[in-house]
Scaffold this active site. Structure first.
Site, PDB file in Angstrom:
ATOM      1  N   CYS A  53       0.956  -1.424   0.499  1.00 59.49           N
ATOM      2  CA  CYS A  53      -0.265   0.378   0.276  1.00 59.49           C
ATOM      3  C   CYS A  53       1.142   1.543   0.158  1.00 59.49           C
ATOM      4  O   CYS A  53       0.395   2.183  -0.813  1.00 59.49           O
ATOM      5  CB  CYS A  53      -0.564   0.099   1.220  1.00 59.49           C
ATOM      6  SG  CYS A  53      -1.653  -1.345   1.495  1.00 59.49           S
ATOM      7  N   ARG A 136      -7.670  -4.567  -3.344  1.00 60.57           N
ATOM      8  CA  ARG A 136      -7.596  -4.126  -3.728  1.00 60.57           C
ATOM      9  C   ARG A 136      -8.258  -2.867  -5.443  1.00 60.57           C
ATOM     10  O   ARG A 136      -8.526  -3.647  -6.134  1.00 60.57           O
ATOM     11  CB  ARG A 136      -6.121  -3.622  -5.178  1.00 60.57           C
ATOM     12  CG  ARG A 136      -5.186  -3.911  -3.529  1.00 60.57           C
ATOM     13  CD  ARG A 136      -3.714  -3.805  -4.030  1.00 60.57           C
ATOM     14  NE  ARG A 136      -2.538  -5.232  -2.917  1.00 60.57           N
ATOM     15  CZ  ARG A 136      -2.182  -3.766  -1.341  1.00 60.57           C
ATOM     16  NH1 ARG A 136      -2.992  -2.556  -1.518  1.00 60.57           N
ATOM     17  NH2 ARG A 136      -1.293  -3.878  -1.116  1.00 60.57           N
TER      18      ARG A 136
HETATM   19  C1  BEZ Z   1       0.609  -4.548   1.811  1.00 57.57           C
HETATM   20  O1  BEZ Z   1       2.120  -5.022   1.828  1.00 57.57           O
HETATM   21  O2  BEZ Z   1      -0.115  -3.203   1.981  1.00 57.57           O
HETATM   22  C2  BEZ Z   1       0.089  -5.598   2.003  1.00 57.57           C
HETATM   23  C3  BEZ Z   1       0.161  -6.722   2.025  1.00 57.57           C
HETATM   24  C4  BEZ Z   1      -0.636  -8.492   2.799  1.00 57.57           C
HETATM   25  C5  BEZ Z   1      -1.791  -7.306   3.357  1.00 57.57           C
HETATM   26  C6  BEZ Z   1      -2.767  -6.672   3.528  1.00 57.57           C
HETATM   27  C7  BEZ Z   1      -1.280  -5.178   3.188  1.00 57.57           C
END
Ligand code: BEZ
Length: 238
Positions: A53, A136
């Protein structure tokens, strides 16, 4: 099984964007009424202070002005609270340098959605992937408030923001020039003309009588669309 939970149908392409009022890092917004006349990309991310993110936010914020020039505003959402959002965006600006992007201020609104009310309305909670985090999701909403494209990615997969920009420009091109865009189209490439509506037009096209039109067969014809003309048309609306 909990049958008390109301099932909200997922919005689809062509539907009016579901309405909501929300608290964001830029104040309260009423959606979509506050955004009439602009394209909007409404996107969700799973959680603040997470690596994928963070890479996405720093990239999208860096590209915000490019999207604004195409009359497109950005709105983010996660099921975190406002203070988490504020702390994360401050952290991104103060501490994160990623692929040469640093000191990046996220100026577009980030919705707090602890109750998941907005995320549920937009089908951003997909329990097979996570029942506590939004996937997402990306919703392209046009200046009339109609959903024009939807993209969903899983939690582990960062989005390609060049592709989101390409899709935006392609939809604006389709609207402005009444054409379609072929696979992997980029501004400057040939565009697809509407299908022949009569046997006569199909024949004329196949006999090369339609100026500047190239036909692969009667139902698949393209014509050039100059990149400068195109960008002047779609970018001038900003
Ligand atoms: C992230 O790195 O943004 C992420 C990865 C897995 C689950 C939630 C967020």
């Amino acid at each position: 099984m909990d049958t008390s939970e109301t099932i909200i149908p997922m919005p689809r392409i062509g539907d009016p964007a579901p309405q909501f009022k929300a608290i964001t890092t830029q104040g309260e917004i009423n959606f979509p009424s506050d955004y009439k006349g602009s394209w909007v990309i409404l996107f969700s991310h799973p959680a603040d202070f997470t690596p994928v993110c963070t890479s996405e936010f720093i990239t999208f914020a860096t590209l915000e002005e490019k999207f604004a020039q195409a009359n497109c505003k950005l709105i983010g959402l996660s099921v975190d609270g406002l203070y988490s959002h504020i702390a994360w965006l401050r952290n991104i600006k103060e501490k994160i340098e990623y692929k040469g992007m640093k000191n990046v201020e996220v100026k577009f609104p980030l919705i707090e959605d602890i109750t998941m009310e907005v995320a549920r309305k937009y089908g951003m909670i997909q329990p097979g992937e996570s029942s506590t985090k939004a996937v997402r999701a990306v919703f392209f909403i046009d200046p009339k408030g109609i959903i024009r494209a939807i993209v969903y990615y899983p939690l582990s997969l960062g989005r390609n923001f060049d592709e989101l920009y390409r899709a935006l420009i392609a939809m604006q091109t389709a609207d402005a020039f009444s054409v379609a865009t072929p696979a992997d189209w980029q501004p400057g490439d040939d565009v697809i003309v509407p299908p022949a509506g009569s046997c006569g037009v199909a024949k004329d096209r196949m006999e090369g009588k339609e100026k500047d039109t190239t036909c692969y067969d009667w139902y698949f014809c393209t014509k050039p669309l100059d990149k400068e003309t195109l960008l002047k048309t779609v970018l001038k609306k900003a």
